[in-house]
Each structure stands twice: as C-alpha cells, then as structure tokens.
Motif scaffolding. Sequence first.
Motif, PDB file in Angstrom:
ATOM      1  N   SER A  22     -10.743  12.054  -0.927  1.00 49.51           N
ATOM      2  CA  SER A  22     -10.171  10.723  -0.712  1.00 49.51           C
ATOM      3  C   SER A  22     -11.167   9.597  -0.980  1.00 49.51           C
ATOM      4  O   SER A  22     -10.900   8.453  -0.654  1.00 49.51           O
ATOM      5  CB  SER A  22      -9.648  10.606   0.733  1.00 49.51           C
ATOM      6  OG  SER A  22     -10.714  10.761   1.644  1.00 49.51           O
ATOM      7  N   GLY A  25      -9.836   6.689  -2.848  1.00 49.55           N
ATOM      8  CA  GLY A  25      -8.617   6.094  -2.319  1.00 49.55           C
ATOM      9  C   GLY A  25      -8.690   4.583  -2.272  1.00 49.55           C
ATOM     10  O   GLY A  25      -9.753   3.983  -2.137  1.00 49.55           O
ATOM     11  N   SER A  27      -7.062   1.363  -0.240  1.00 50.00           N
ATOM     12  CA  SER A  27      -6.315   1.035   0.968  1.00 50.00           C
ATOM     13  C   SER A  27      -6.408  -0.460   1.230  1.00 50.00           C
ATOM     14  O   SER A  27      -7.152  -1.186   0.560  1.00 50.00           O
ATOM     15  CB  SER A  27      -6.859   1.811   2.169  1.00 50.00           C
ATOM     16  OG  SER A  27      -8.221   1.461   2.394  1.00 50.00           O
ATOM     17  N   ASN A  64      -1.965   2.760   1.900  1.00 52.80           N
ATOM     18  CA  ASN A  64      -3.032   3.691   1.537  1.00 52.80           C
ATOM     19  C   ASN A  64      -2.607   4.478   0.304  1.00 52.80           C
ATOM     20  O   ASN A  64      -1.543   5.107   0.298  1.00 52.80           O
ATOM     21  CB  ASN A  64      -3.333   4.654   2.690  1.00 52.80           C
ATOM     22  CG  ASN A  64      -4.573   5.481   2.417  1.00 52.80           C
ATOM     23  OD1 ASN A  64      -5.682   4.951   2.366  1.00 52.80           O
ATOM     24  ND2 ASN A  64      -4.397   6.785   2.209  1.00 52.80           N
ATOM     25  N   ASP A  66      -3.597   7.448  -1.925  1.00 52.26           N
ATOM     26  CA  ASP A  66      -4.440   8.638  -2.084  1.00 52.26           C
ATOM     27  C   ASP A  66      -4.371   9.094  -3.527  1.00 52.26           C
ATOM     28  O   ASP A  66      -3.276   9.242  -4.092  1.00 52.26           O
ATOM     29  CB  ASP A  66      -3.975   9.759  -1.152  1.00 52.26           C
ATOM     30  CG  ASP A  66      -4.293   9.447   0.301  1.00 52.26           C
ATOM     31  OD1 ASP A  66      -5.385   8.895   0.539  1.00 52.26           O
ATOM     32  OD2 ASP A  66      -3.461   9.739   1.174  1.00 52.26           O
TER      33      ASP A  66
END
Length: 368
Positions: A22, A25, A27, A64, A66
Amino acid sequence: MKHSILILFATLLVAASCSETSTDGISGTISGAENLSVYFDKVNPDGTNNSLTQVPASGSGKFNIDLEDPLEEGVYRVRIGAKSAYIIHQPSDIGTNISGSIDDFSTYSYSVSGSPLSEEFRSLMNQYVNKQKTIDDMKTAIKGDLHPLISMEAANTLFKSNPAFLDVHGAVNNKLRASYPNSTFTLRHSEMYTLLQNQIAASQRSTGKFRIGDEAPDIALPDPSGKVRKLSDLRGEVVLIDFWASWCGPCRKDNPKVVKIYKKYKDKGFNIFSVSLDGIHPRRLPAYKTQAEVDKQIQASKDRWVGAIEKDQLEWDNHVSELKHWNSNVTKLYGVSSIPQTFLVDREGKIAALNPRYNLEQVLQEFL
C-alpha cells in the motif's frame, strides 16, 4: 509458547506485507466531496488522460485508493467532478495524501504530503494563481531548473498545445529527453512538440512569400497628412509591420495589446509601421460612375482610418495607406491575402518573425 510466537511472527509478516503493497496508495480528506466519486487518472503530455480507477468518498469526504501495482513515475490526478489535484509521482513517494476542500483544487490551495514533487508543483501553480508570479516568471521557471515532470505539467496547464509557446514546449522536451530518454511520456511529448512545429511551419508557408532571414522589402507610402513615410527610415530599430484596416474586427480587437507592448518597449528600440488596407473594396469600385463619387468614398474611408487610429490610441507616427483596399500594391509585395497580418523586422532590416500575433512580446524580447 512456541506456537504463540509463531502466530505472532506470522501476524507481523502479514502486516508488513500489507504495508508494502500500500506504499503507493493515494488517500485524502476533501470537504465538499462527501459521498462523491473520486477518480484517479494518468495525465498524458498530449493533453489526454487515462482513467485508472475510481472509489467513493465517505460521508466525511475521506477516500483511499489502493493500488495493486506500483505507480510508474509520471503525472497523475485525483479528480472529483470537474476539479482536479495533481500528483507528480516518483518511485520514492510513499502514501501520498491530499487534504483541503474541493474549491481548493482550482487555486492549488490544497495540501499534499508524501510526494515532494507534487507539493512543489502545487506551490508553483498557487503562486501564479495568486499573482505572486507573472506568466514571464512561469516561462522562466519552466525553462530553468525545475524538475522535468513539473516543467512538463506546468507548461501543459498554462499553455496547452498553443504554437505560440513553442519555445517553452521545446525547452521541456529537451529536459525530458535528457532525463527520461526511453520513457513513454517523453515519446508522447516529442510527438506533441513535433506537431506544434509542423503547425507553425504550415502557418509560415501560408503567411506569404517570405522566410525568416529574408530582407524586408521597403515600403514608402503617405501617412494621413500626405507625408511619405519609409520603412527603411526605421533601420536600426526592431519594427513590427502591421497590416490592418479600420473595418477589420480582429485587427481592432488586437490593437489594445499592440498598444500596450509598444508603450512598454518603445524606449528600447521598438517601433511599429502600420499599413492600412482601408479604401474602396475592388468589387464595389465599379458602382461609382464618376471620379467625384470615387473621391468622396475614398475620403470617407480615410476618415474612418484616421478615426480608428485615434479611437484605438495608436500613438506611433508611422501610419500609411494607399487607400486601395485589396488593390494595394504593398499587399502583393508582401504576399498578404488576409488581415491582421504582421511581420517583425530586426535592426538590420531582415524578417525575424512571421505573424507573431499571440507571442509578440516573447518574440520581441529576443531581438531588442
């Protein structure tokens, strides 16, 4: 006891594994985005975008994204509705986070963490939006020591595929080819840059029979008072030959910009030689049966020409015209078949630029 330790060790491995997958990622928490879709796009140098995924924002505006695979180095955007926040991603970025309000996207006032280049790009654009940097400042920065990806996205955002800013896109292309010679985004940027070069070449071919570097033919015509003014008398100055007319809407629309540039650079050796195509249109000339009628119409055309000079505040001295409309000999001399049409002549009397309407100031600065 050993069994408990093994379970704990396995749990830590799983946690570490999840953490590793992650790291790329994206976010954030965006007020105004509550329960809306958040899109994540790849931004291409030619102005197109590829949508990679979308996720819903929560009731508090949190989202979020991913990513199963690590992001390639390049430019991306988080898009909510018609507004976007940009991410300049490097392999070293870990967990990019964006926060702020959806209205902050337009002014680049949102916050970015976990991606240093994204924050540098955001700060640069925010300074421009807030008038802390001028467009000339931005051009200098883009051509300068900025990271190539920041330069690329700043140039695309500000100038898009406008041929008037070919030099800026060329500087970006050189930086990309030096830093990322085998990258897909460098290839696509090179294709865009080549297309702009071809557009300019086509425009120059249709501008007339001259090329950059050719000697500018002399023009000697009367001004409104009857005094003959010659282009050659301005040798030693950088001169814009401006073909226009009082009846030409686009010409009149451009005049305030030309006046502003003249005032800014007239003391640095810049001058303007305006050639008016006012007069009787060739198709209407046969309608007038006597010379008196012709003379009356020519005088009316002259009055409109002089009136336009005064109304548009064209304060330079060199205004000339044959008052023959498209029958003007000077249009044939310069191959002018439409107006507005301009030629920039350098201090040595050679043509330095063909029809520099959209980037006049930028081109002018190179020859003063």
